[in-house]
Design an enzyme around this catalytic site. Sequence first.
Site, short mmCIF file in Angstrom:
data_model
loop_
_atom_site.label_atom_id
_atom_site.label_comp_id
_atom_site.label_asym_id
_atom_site.label_seq_id
_atom_site.Cartn_x
_atom_site.Cartn_y
_atom_site.Cartn_z
N GLY A 73 0.83 -1.21 0.00
CA GLY A 73 0.00 0.00 0.00
C GLY A 73 0.87 1.25 0.00
O GLY A 73 0.61 2.22 -0.73
N HIS A 74 1.93 1.24 0.82
CA HIS A 74 2.86 2.38 0.82
C HIS A 74 3.59 2.48 -0.52
O HIS A 74 3.85 3.58 -1.01
CB HIS A 74 3.91 2.22 1.94
CG HIS A 74 3.33 2.26 3.32
ND1 HIS A 74 3.19 1.14 4.09
CD2 HIS A 74 2.87 3.30 4.06
CE1 HIS A 74 2.68 1.49 5.26
NE2 HIS A 74 2.46 2.77 5.27
N GLY A 91 -3.31 7.73 1.62
CA GLY A 91 -4.16 6.62 1.18
C GLY A 91 -5.63 6.85 1.53
O GLY A 91 -5.96 7.39 2.58
N GLN A 126 -8.48 10.34 8.19
CA GLN A 126 -7.18 11.04 8.16
C GLN A 126 -7.10 11.94 6.92
O GLN A 126 -6.74 13.11 7.01
CB GLN A 126 -6.05 10.01 8.16
CG GLN A 126 -4.69 10.55 7.83
CD GLN A 126 -3.59 9.54 8.13
OE1 GLN A 126 -3.30 9.26 9.28
NE2 GLN A 126 -2.98 8.99 7.10
O1 PAF Z 1 -0.91 7.18 8.08
C1 PAF Z 1 0.11 7.19 8.80
O2 PAF Z 1 0.96 6.34 8.69
C2 PAF Z 1 0.28 8.29 9.84
O3 PAF Z 1 -0.94 8.64 10.41
C3 PAF Z 1 0.98 9.55 9.28
C4 PAF Z 1 0.16 10.24 8.21
C5 PAF Z 1 2.34 9.16 8.72
C6 PAF Z 1 1.22 10.57 10.40
O4 PAF Z 1 2.01 10.04 11.42
#
Ligand code: PAF
Length: 286
Positions: free
Chosen positions: A39-40, A150, A156
């Site tokens: 996903g990343h 994502g 978020q």
């Molecule tokens: O989605 C994440 O991994 C975290 O919430 C983020 C955006 C890196 C902030 O620490």
Amino acid sequence: MSAPEVVREIELLRERLGSVRNRQQSIALVPTMGALHAGHAELLRIAREHADVVVASIFVNPLQFDRKEDLDAYPRTLDEDLRVCAANGVDLVFAPTASEFYPSEPLTFVESPVLSRNLCGAFRPGHFRGMATVVLKLFNVVQPHVACFGEKDAQQLAIIRRMVTDFNLAIRIVPVATVREADGLALSSRNKHLSAEERAVAPVLARVLADAHARIAAGETDCAAVRAGATELLQAEESVRVEYFEIVDPDRLTPLEQVTGAALIAGAIWLRRTRLIDNLFWPGTG
Ligand code: PAF
């Protein structure tokens, strides 16, 4: 595939990115907490398409953990993360220590009370405040032109988008579609905590979301009916504990009674000690 430079100090990062800006090159940021998975990799791939230089941040942010045990247990896999970054064209990895990033106790925070009231925010007090605060700090340090997030973490994403609008940040937020396993399970760093039995059950959340989406597409507008049907299907799995299943306004994240336009269908379940979240967007008919 060349290894990205790893920068641990804010000043050095500013220096490196100052040269990038002097060359009139654009910068994309992918903020992460490490434990990188496919996903990343997709976030990094999309970032590459949007800028000349890709910066990935790897920082397990203590401010967004409501329980110290979860912060301590969070996987730290820097060597493997650097391999994922290298394979996906990252130019710079910003991996500060906690004392570099928070040299003193922070006394200023980003609050998003309306957008963090429902969904995950109702169950994770302080999480979104800590998340938005660290993302604003990362934005200030990196000053990217573009940042990728994502869609799996829909709340978020909504909070970041609104923060960018409300604070007039000159950053384009690029949403990236959720990456799924063949059986529909959304990729997450938490999936590795699932036992074989739990892994077999886990795709139920994606199936139930798809079912709710299909009911709305077929003309169901009563959110209580969709929610009740979904909750029943989830609870039919003995090992599942439903945290929430909601249909909300996609911008304000407030629960809807009727679907009359766009909507976000979102759920969170627990399988023993692992919490899974997922969502689907309904674009509305008009
Ligand atoms: O989605 C994440 O991994 C975290 O919430 C983020 C955006 C890196 C902030 O620490």
